[in-house]
Scaffold this active site. Sequence first.
Site, PDB file in Angstrom:
ATOM      1  N   ASN A  83       0.826  -1.197   0.000  1.00 52.53           N
ATOM      2  CA  ASN A  83       0.000   0.000   0.000  1.00 52.53           C
ATOM      3  C   ASN A  83       0.869   1.260   0.000  1.00 52.53           C
ATOM      4  O   ASN A  83       2.090   1.189   0.008  1.00 52.53           O
ATOM      5  CB  ASN A  83      -0.959  -0.021   1.197  1.00 52.53           C
ATOM      6  CG  ASN A  83      -2.294   0.611   0.882  1.00 52.53           C
ATOM      7  OD1 ASN A  83      -2.368   1.601   0.160  1.00 52.53           O
ATOM      8  ND2 ASN A  83      -3.358   0.039   1.426  1.00 52.53           N
ATOM      9  N   HIS A 113      22.229   1.458  12.848  1.00 51.29           N
ATOM     10  CA  HIS A 113      23.474   2.016  13.386  1.00 51.29           C
ATOM     11  C   HIS A 113      23.768   1.357  14.720  1.00 51.29           C
ATOM     12  O   HIS A 113      22.848   0.913  15.412  1.00 51.29           O
ATOM     13  CB  HIS A 113      23.351   3.526  13.595  1.00 51.29           C
ATOM     14  CG  HIS A 113      23.218   4.287  12.313  1.00 51.29           C
ATOM     15  ND1 HIS A 113      24.298   4.662  11.567  1.00 51.29           N
ATOM     16  CD2 HIS A 113      22.122   4.724  11.649  1.00 51.29           C
ATOM     17  CE1 HIS A 113      23.885   5.316  10.498  1.00 51.29           C
ATOM     18  NE2 HIS A 113      22.563   5.358  10.513  1.00 51.29           N
ATOM     19  N   THR A 162      10.734  -6.419  16.577  1.00 53.23           N
ATOM     20  CA  THR A 162      12.164  -6.499  16.875  1.00 53.23           C
ATOM     21  C   THR A 162      12.674  -7.929  16.945  1.00 53.23           C
ATOM     22  O   THR A 162      13.874  -8.135  17.052  1.00 53.23           O
ATOM     23  CB  THR A 162      12.472  -5.816  18.217  1.00 53.23           C
ATOM     24  OG1 THR A 162      11.770  -6.503  19.253  1.00 53.23           O
ATOM     25  CG2 THR A 162      12.050  -4.350  18.195  1.00 53.23           C
ATOM     26  N   LYS A 163      11.747  -8.897  16.909  1.00 52.42           N
ATOM     27  CA  LYS A 163      12.160 -10.303  16.951  1.00 52.42           C
ATOM     28  C   LYS A 163      11.226 -11.110  16.061  1.00 52.42           C
ATOM     29  O   LYS A 163      10.152 -10.644  15.667  1.00 52.42           O
ATOM     30  CB  LYS A 163      12.153 -10.835  18.387  1.00 52.42           C
ATOM     31  CG  LYS A 163      10.821 -10.759  19.086  1.00 52.42           C
ATOM     32  CD  LYS A 163      10.940 -11.194  20.530  1.00 52.42           C
ATOM     33  CE  LYS A 163       9.590 -11.071  21.213  1.00 52.42           C
ATOM     34  NZ  LYS A 163       9.631 -11.433  22.602  1.00 52.42           N
TER      35      LYS A 163
END
Length: 186
Positions: A83, A113, A162-163
């Site tokens: 989308n 980073h 994040t996992k």
Amino acid sequence: MTSPAQDRLYVRTPEFARVAERIERVTALTSRLNVLPFDDRAARAALLSEIFGGPLPDSVTLYPPFYTDFGLHTEFGEHVFVNQSCTFYDQGGIRIGDGVLIGPKTNLISSDHPVRASERSEFITRAPITIGAGAWLGAAVTVLPGVTVGPGAVVGAGAVVTKDVPANSLVTGAAAAERKRWDDRP
């Protein structure tokens, strides 16, 4: 996909200079893509082919505006829907399986980073993202480097992933919990 499973790209290197050149080129291409008349399908297909280094499968739908930093490390399966207002940072690699639905304003970010301020401007890290067949990413989802979203999984709107997400599961929420602290004095 040519990217390693996880790597570092040091900023003051010839490789980074080549990546920076590609980013400038792709930024110019996406800026052109994002101002095309919506019904100019031929021009959109031509620009997407330049951005991704070859034509997308005919069954892929990708609505602009769209943003990417590199383009050459994204792979699309068949019948993928992306989308509006999505961002794919694909230096670490992005693989999108068949039948994936990606909601508006979703971010797939395969580069990062370092956490330590003393290292942050020295290099970037890169790790691949995989979105399994039939997965659905709701609106404004962010998937971070190294994550696999399993086949058939649903990621609820606004989630920060994040996992890894197991196959055929629903995940929701955006937790910004403190994970660690460090001393970064010189």
